[in-house]
Enzyme design. Structure first.
Site, PDB file in Angstrom:
ATOM      1  N   ASP A  12       0.826  -1.209   0.000  1.00 41.34           N
ATOM      2  CA  ASP A  12       0.000   0.000   0.000  1.00 41.34           C
ATOM      3  C   ASP A  12       0.866   1.266   0.000  1.00 41.34           C
ATOM      4  O   ASP A  12       2.021   1.246   0.384  1.00 41.34           O
ATOM      5  CB  ASP A  12      -0.899   0.020   1.240  1.00 41.34           C
ATOM      6  N   ASP A  13       0.235   2.367  -0.419  1.00 36.46           N
ATOM      7  CA  ASP A  13       0.751   3.734  -0.227  1.00 36.46           C
ATOM      8  C   ASP A  13       1.824   4.160  -1.219  1.00 36.46           C
ATOM      9  O   ASP A  13       2.567   5.108  -0.958  1.00 36.46           O
ATOM     10  CB  ASP A  13       1.291   3.944   1.197  1.00 36.46           C
ATOM     11  N   HIS A 126      -7.228   3.619   1.291  1.00 34.70           N
ATOM     12  CA  HIS A 126      -6.288   3.953   2.356  1.00 34.70           C
ATOM     13  C   HIS A 126      -7.009   3.817   3.697  1.00 34.70           C
ATOM     14  O   HIS A 126      -8.063   4.414   3.910  1.00 34.70           O
ATOM     15  CB  HIS A 126      -5.790   5.383   2.150  1.00 34.70           C
TER      16      HIS A 126
END
Length: 263
Positions: A12-13, A126
């Site tokens: 993620d991210d 998110h």
């Protein structure tokens, strides 16, 4: 012979910071990831998005509603900055999310396409915001229109942290699972990777627990970063520790021991 269990591993991210981006790209090149999700609201996305690999790993849209500033002017009139996760959860369950949220989700999709020249391969959120009431219908409409997989947060497995796992399921995850099945959209059989990001945590021990429980077709999410953590990153130490394990021979040995293959 027992058939190997397939596991998707998604970082993620991507786009959040230089250390995060370096780590994710390095792991993708190593073949340690099957996917990573992109934070297109980040100021560095215009640069980071140009570095996406052409193939070999799926890249998706990481819908963000809790960090930084909205992209759409209409939502910025309501929220100059996104609310914190707890406030967003409360607003969602009270039915008080602004109507301008729909335009923001579309703007994040457009931002992904404008920079990369292609659409996302999947959609997630998110801090799992894509499953919240009021957000879920927007994400599902997008996914249905593009026939994209959506991260399934309705069945969260793993060692320990039962309260956090149950909260993720209860904050819209179970309803999301029902909707995905009803719409015929592809989704993982379970979600793995939840922990508290404690710098003292033994990430390998956690991973071995996740691999032990993983059903075929599950998805494990992670948060790697290479080198020194990005300034201001609240989970920077955990990211660096995750990176060290995922890039190591120990990860491949643990996959083999538990009969798990990436795919």
């Amino acid at each position: 012979m027992t058939r190997p269990r397939r596991l998707a591993v998604c970082a993620d991210d991507y786009g959040q910071g230089a250390a995060v981006d370096r780590g994710i790209l390095a792991l993708a090149q190593q073949g340690r990831l099957t996917a990573f999700s992109c934070l297109v609201t980040s100021p560095r996305w215009a640069h980071a998005g140009l570095a996406l690999p052409d193939g070999g790993v799926a890249t998706g849209l990481h819908v963000n509603l809790t960090e930084g500033e909205p992209l759409s002017p209409a939502l910025r009139k309501h929220w100059p900055r996104f609310p914190r996760l707890g406030a967003l959860i409360a607003l969602a369950h009270l039915g008080r999310l602004p109507a301008a949220l729909a335009g923001e989700v579309q703007e994040q999709l457009r931002r992904f396409v404008d920079v990369t020249g292609r659409g996302p391969a999947f959609i997630d959120g998110h801090q799992h915001v894509h499953a919240l009431p009021g957000v879920r219908p927007l994400v599902l409409a997008m996914a249905r229109g593009l026939h994209l997989p959506v991260r399934n947060t309705g069945r969260v497995l793993g060692p320990g942290f039962p309260v956090k796992r149950r909260v993720i399921e209860a904050c819209g995850g179970r309803q999301l699972t029902e909707c995905l099945h009803g719409l015929g959209l592809p989704a993982a059989t379970a979600l793995l990777g939840v922990y508290d990001f404690d710098p003292r945590a033994d990430y390998r021990a956690l991973m071995r627990g996740w691999l032990r429980e993983a059903p075929d077709g599950a998805l494990l999410f992670c948060h790697p970063a290479e080198g020194t953590a990005d300034p201001g990153d609240a989970i920077g130490a955990a990211r660096v520790r995750e990176m060290a394990y995922l890039a190591s021979d120990a990860f491949t040995a643990d996959l083999a021991e538990f009969g798990v293959v990436l795919g």
